[in-house]
Design an enzyme around this catalytic site. Structure first.
Site, PDB file in Angstrom:
ATOM      1  N   CYS A   9       0.878  -1.206  -0.076  1.00  0.00           N
ATOM      2  CA  CYS A   9       0.141   0.020   0.094  1.00  0.00           C
ATOM      3  C   CYS A   9       0.784   1.264  -0.140  1.00  0.00           C
ATOM      4  O   CYS A   9       2.223   1.122  -0.328  1.00  0.00           O
ATOM      5  CB  CYS A   9      -0.998   0.045   1.304  1.00  0.00           C
ATOM      6  N   ASN A  12       2.373   1.465   4.250  1.00  0.00           N
ATOM      7  CA  ASN A  12       2.899   0.257   5.109  1.00  0.00           C
ATOM      8  C   ASN A  12       2.290   0.392   6.535  1.00  0.00           C
ATOM      9  O   ASN A  12       3.114  -0.329   7.232  1.00  0.00           O
ATOM     10  CB  ASN A  12       4.029  -0.213   4.750  1.00  0.00           C
ATOM     11  N   CYS A  14      -1.362   0.610   7.546  1.00  0.00           N
ATOM     12  CA  CYS A  14      -2.943   0.509   7.463  1.00  0.00           C
ATOM     13  C   CYS A  14      -3.153  -1.135   6.881  1.00  0.00           C
ATOM     14  O   CYS A  14      -3.389  -2.133   7.141  1.00  0.00           O
ATOM     15  CB  CYS A  14      -3.632   1.462   7.258  1.00  0.00           C
ATOM     16  N   ARG A  15      -3.325  -0.808   5.465  1.00  0.00           N
ATOM     17  CA  ARG A  15      -3.920  -1.671   4.603  1.00  0.00           C
ATOM     18  C   ARG A  15      -3.068  -3.049   4.321  1.00  0.00           C
ATOM     19  O   ARG A  15      -3.528  -4.225   4.671  1.00  0.00           O
ATOM     20  CB  ARG A  15      -4.129  -1.229   3.148  1.00  0.00           C
ATOM     21  N   SER A  16      -1.885  -2.583   3.727  1.00  0.00           N
ATOM     22  CA  SER A  16      -1.061  -3.879   3.686  1.00  0.00           C
ATOM     23  C   SER A  16      -0.883  -4.613   4.705  1.00  0.00           C
ATOM     24  O   SER A  16      -0.641  -5.775   4.746  1.00  0.00           O
ATOM     25  CB  SER A  16       0.348  -3.624   2.799  1.00  0.00           C
ATOM     26  N   ASP A 125      -8.048   3.356   1.217  1.00  0.00           N
ATOM     27  CA  ASP A 125      -7.500   3.677   2.283  1.00  0.00           C
ATOM     28  C   ASP A 125      -8.037   4.480   3.604  1.00  0.00           C
ATOM     29  O   ASP A 125      -8.805   5.276   3.552  1.00  0.00           O
ATOM     30  CB  ASP A 125      -6.384   4.821   1.852  1.00  0.00           C
TER      31      ASP A 125
END
Length: 157
Positions: A9, A12, A14-16, A125
């Site tokens: 993401c 690095n 939150c999402r990934s 995001d």
């Protein structure tokens, strides 16, 4: 030989990393924990070395996952040699990764493995929002992780 996947993401935090934790569990549930390495990174480096966003950690913890060991890293061009599969959380990061990728290397969207999602679906995001955005990310990631785990299971036999 270990199959290696990297989820990417922007920063690095939150999402990934949420996807990393969830995919690691989905693979363990399939008995593949020792045969597959799951990592994550960001296309930007401003959070390098930082732990996961507190909100992301909290959501993961509330749902039985542990993301406490995560530290943000930045994806660089030479990393393509390390991974069998590189997956982007959204189209912006997909474009960035494809620009970095050597000729012939495939980079895909993470949610492209979710049979319930359109092929160009993104993981939004949640950084600038509240808890509900992180809950949504977890639900999307859990759904796609099953498809990614199935794909990897087929790859490693």
């Amino acid at each position: 030989m270990t199959y290696r996947v990297c989820l990417v993401c922007m920063g690095n935090i939150c999402r990934s990393p949420m996807a990393e934790v969830v995919l690691r569990q989905a693979l363990a549930d399939r008995g593949l924990a020792g045969r597959v390495t799951v990592e994550s990174a960001g296309t930007g480096g401003w959070h390098e070395g930082d732990p996961m966003d507190e909100r992301a950690l909290r959501i993961l913890s509330d749902h039985g996952y542990d993301g406490s060991a995560h530290r943000a890293r930045r994806f660089t061009r030479d990393w393509f040699d390390r991974y069998d599969l590189v997956l982007a959380m959204d189209r912006d990061n997909l474009v960035t990764l494809r620009r970095l990728a050597p000729s012939g290397v495939e980079v895909r969207l993470f949610r492209s493995f979710d049979p319930a999602a359109p092929p160009d679906a993104e993981v939004p995001d949640p950084y600038y929002g509240g808890r509900e955005g992180f809950e949504e990310v977890l639900a999307l990631v859990e759904s796609a992780a099953e498809g990614v785990a199935k794909h990897i299971a087929d790859e490693v036999g």
